[in-house]
Design a protein around this motif. Structure first.
Motif, mmCIF file in Angstrom:
data_model
loop_
_atom_site.group_PDB
_atom_site.id
_atom_site.type_symbol
_atom_site.label_atom_id
_atom_site.label_comp_id
_atom_site.label_asym_id
_atom_site.label_seq_id
_atom_site.Cartn_x
_atom_site.Cartn_y
_atom_site.Cartn_z
ATOM 1 N N ASP A 1 58.886 158.754 20.041
ATOM 2 C CA ASP A 1 58.771 157.402 20.578
ATOM 3 C C ASP A 1 59.214 156.339 19.580
ATOM 4 O O ASP A 1 59.694 155.280 19.973
ATOM 5 C CB ASP A 1 57.322 157.115 20.995
ATOM 6 C CG ASP A 1 56.910 157.911 22.217
ATOM 7 O OD1 ASP A 1 57.795 158.321 22.990
ATOM 8 O OD2 ASP A 1 55.698 158.122 22.395
ATOM 9 N N THR A 2 59.060 156.598 18.287
ATOM 10 C CA THR A 2 59.376 155.570 17.295
ATOM 11 C C THR A 2 60.812 155.657 16.792
ATOM 12 O O THR A 2 61.425 154.638 16.507
ATOM 13 C CB THR A 2 58.417 155.661 16.094
ATOM 14 O OG1 THR A 2 58.477 156.974 15.553
ATOM 15 C CG2 THR A 2 57.011 155.328 16.505
ATOM 16 N N GLU A 3 61.350 156.845 16.649
ATOM 17 C CA GLU A 3 62.728 157.003 16.180
ATOM 18 C C GLU A 3 63.605 157.373 17.362
ATOM 19 O O GLU A 3 63.835 158.550 17.651
ATOM 20 C CB GLU A 3 62.803 158.070 15.097
ATOM 21 C CG GLU A 3 62.075 157.673 13.832
ATOM 22 C CD GLU A 3 62.222 158.697 12.732
ATOM 23 O OE1 GLU A 3 63.047 159.625 12.870
ATOM 24 O OE2 GLU A 3 61.510 158.574 11.740
ATOM 25 N N VAL A 4 64.111 156.360 18.056
ATOM 26 C CA VAL A 4 64.881 156.597 19.274
ATOM 27 C C VAL A 4 66.383 156.447 19.044
ATOM 28 O O VAL A 4 67.167 156.615 19.978
ATOM 29 C CB VAL A 4 64.414 155.648 20.407
ATOM 30 C CG1 VAL A 4 63.020 155.981 20.830
ATOM 31 C CG2 VAL A 4 64.516 154.205 19.979
ATOM 32 N N ALA A 5 66.812 156.138 17.835
ATOM 33 C CA ALA A 5 68.236 156.001 17.545
ATOM 34 C C ALA A 5 68.891 157.378 17.493
ATOM 35 O O ALA A 5 68.285 158.375 17.117
ATOM 36 C CB ALA A 5 68.436 155.283 16.221
ATOM 37 N N THR A 6 70.151 157.411 17.874
ATOM 38 C CA THR A 6 70.914 158.656 17.868
ATOM 39 C C THR A 6 71.242 159.050 16.437
ATOM 40 O O THR A 6 71.713 158.236 15.654
ATOM 41 C CB THR A 6 72.214 158.477 18.665
ATOM 42 O OG1 THR A 6 71.879 158.011 19.962
ATOM 43 C CG2 THR A 6 72.973 159.770 18.778
ATOM 44 N N ASP A 7 71.017 160.306 16.103
ATOM 45 C CA ASP A 7 71.359 160.822 14.782
ATOM 46 C C ASP A 7 72.776 161.385 14.858
ATOM 47 O O ASP A 7 72.992 162.553 15.174
ATOM 48 C CB ASP A 7 70.352 161.903 14.377
ATOM 49 C CG ASP A 7 70.529 162.355 12.949
ATOM 50 O OD1 ASP A 7 71.459 161.865 12.273
ATOM 51 O OD2 ASP A 7 69.739 163.209 12.502
ATOM 52 N N VAL A 8 73.767 160.531 14.571
ATOM 53 C CA VAL A 8 75.174 160.902 14.730
ATOM 54 C C VAL A 8 75.556 162.025 13.761
ATOM 55 O O VAL A 8 76.307 162.934 14.126
ATOM 56 C CB VAL A 8 76.074 159.662 14.533
ATOM 57 C CG1 VAL A 8 77.538 160.037 14.664
ATOM 58 C CG2 VAL A 8 75.719 158.590 15.550
ATOM 59 N N GLY A 9 75.047 161.976 12.551
ATOM 60 C CA GLY A 9 75.365 163.023 11.571
ATOM 61 C C GLY A 9 74.921 164.394 12.046
ATOM 62 O O GLY A 9 75.662 165.386 11.922
ATOM 63 N N TYR A 10 73.708 164.463 12.596
ATOM 64 C CA TYR A 10 73.204 165.743 13.102
ATOM 65 C C TYR A 10 74.036 166.222 14.285
ATOM 66 O O TYR A 10 74.383 167.407 14.386
ATOM 67 C CB TYR A 10 71.741 165.612 13.504
ATOM 68 C CG TYR A 10 71.214 166.830 14.227
ATOM 69 C CD1 TYR A 10 70.952 168.008 13.540
ATOM 70 C CD2 TYR A 10 71.007 166.811 15.602
ATOM 71 C CE1 TYR A 10 70.494 169.125 14.196
ATOM 72 C CE2 TYR A 10 70.552 167.926 16.263
ATOM 73 C CZ TYR A 10 70.291 169.079 15.559
ATOM 74 O OH TYR A 10 69.849 170.187 16.219
ATOM 75 N N LEU A 11 74.368 165.306 15.195
ATOM 76 C CA LEU A 11 75.166 165.695 16.359
ATOM 77 C C LEU A 11 76.557 166.179 15.955
ATOM 78 O O LEU A 11 77.086 167.120 16.546
ATOM 79 C CB LEU A 11 75.269 164.524 17.337
ATOM 80 C CG LEU A 11 73.982 164.148 18.046
ATOM 81 C CD1 LEU A 11 74.212 162.918 18.918
ATOM 82 C CD2 LEU A 11 73.451 165.294 18.873
ATOM 83 N N LYS A 12 77.144 165.546 14.941
ATOM 84 C CA LYS A 12 78.463 165.969 14.468
ATOM 85 C C LYS A 12 78.398 167.383 13.891
ATOM 86 O O LYS A 12 79.245 168.224 14.179
ATOM 87 C CB LYS A 12 78.975 164.986 13.425
ATOM 88 C CG LYS A 12 80.376 165.295 12.964
ATOM 89 C CD LYS A 12 80.887 164.248 12.013
ATOM 90 C CE LYS A 12 82.307 164.594 11.590
ATOM 91 N NZ LYS A 12 82.843 163.630 10.652
ATOM 92 N N ARG A 13 77.368 167.658 13.068
ATOM 93 C CA ARG A 13 77.210 169.012 12.504
ATOM 94 C C ARG A 13 76.981 170.036 13.601
ATOM 95 O O ARG A 13 77.493 171.153 13.545
ATOM 96 C CB ARG A 13 76.047 169.030 11.509
ATOM 97 C CG ARG A 13 76.340 168.321 10.213
ATOM 98 C CD ARG A 13 75.275 168.615 9.161
ATOM 99 N NE ARG A 13 73.922 168.449 9.646
ATOM 100 C CZ ARG A 13 73.208 167.336 9.565
ATOM 101 N NH1 ARG A 13 73.735 166.265 9.011
ATOM 102 N NH2 ARG A 13 71.974 167.281 10.017
ATOM 103 N N LEU A 14 76.208 169.653 14.628
ATOM 104 C CA LEU A 14 75.943 170.558 15.742
ATOM 105 C C LEU A 14 77.220 170.877 16.500
ATOM 106 O O LEU A 14 77.488 172.037 16.832
ATOM 107 C CB LEU A 14 74.899 169.942 16.674
ATOM 108 C CG LEU A 14 74.503 170.745 17.901
ATOM 109 C CD1 LEU A 14 73.809 172.032 17.470
ATOM 110 C CD2 LEU A 14 73.596 169.931 18.793
ATOM 111 N N CYS A 15 78.032 169.869 16.768
ATOM 112 C CA CYS A 15 79.296 170.084 17.477
ATOM 113 C C CYS A 15 80.236 170.969 16.669
ATOM 114 O O CYS A 15 80.837 171.901 17.205
ATOM 115 C CB CYS A 15 79.979 168.751 17.762
ATOM 116 S SG CYS A 15 79.134 167.726 18.947
#
Length: 163
Positions: free
Chosen positions: A86-100
């Motif tokens: 609920d408090t950290e709702v921003a997208t973690d772009v770095g994590y998503l890039k590593r996942l992709c």
């Protein structure tokens, strides 16, 4: 946060060797929920007293201390339970890039979405029939079929007198 200890420290202005312990009382609202004592910190000069408390519930607490000279002090604190979803709702772009990239894909930006849409529309579909090879050796029903056939063979040989 709930699950973390709270530390209380008292530093004496004038050293008093007779003061070895000072009682501290914890309240949740107006209800007393715990008691500890402020004890000298090991390895220090005896001028510093320390206590710790681990709250069990969420709420507004206060810690009250009565010193030997008759004075009292109070400290208020709040215990809360943090829900990071609920408090950290921003997208973690770095994590998503590593996942992709770990799965052979790539992270697309907004400007690349138009090109991706065109690529998907122009993609040729392969309409040739596909065959799928399936091994029966690792199937359960095949194991039981072989066992049944061997059992029938054994039964018929015994019945007809064959060895």
């Amino acid at each position: 946060m709930l699950g973390e200890k709270i530390y209380f420290r008292v530093v004496m202005r004038t050293p008093n060797a007779q003061v070895k312990q000072v009682p501290i009382v914890y309240y949740l609202g107006d209800k007393e929920v715990g008691r500890t004592t402020l004890n000298p910190v090991p390895g220090q000069d005896g001028l510093r007293l320390m206590a710790e408390y681990l709250p069990e519930k969420v709420g507004k607490y206060r810690a009250a201390v009565k010193f030997p000279d008759g004075t009292a002090q109070e400290s208020r604190f709040i215990v809360y339970q943090e829900d990071l979803e609920d408090t950290e709702v921003a997208t973690d772009v770095g994590y998503l890039k590593r996942l992709c990239e770990s799965s052979g894909g790539r992270l697309l930006t907004r400007s690349e979405l138009g090109k991706l849409n065109l690529e998907l529309k122009n993609e040729k579909l392969d309409s040739t029939p596909k065959t799928r090879l399936v091994s029966i050796w690792d199937r359960t029903w095949f194991f039981y079929l072989i066992g049944l056939l061997f059992g029938i063979d054994w039964y018929l040989r015994r019945r007809w007198g064959l060895c």
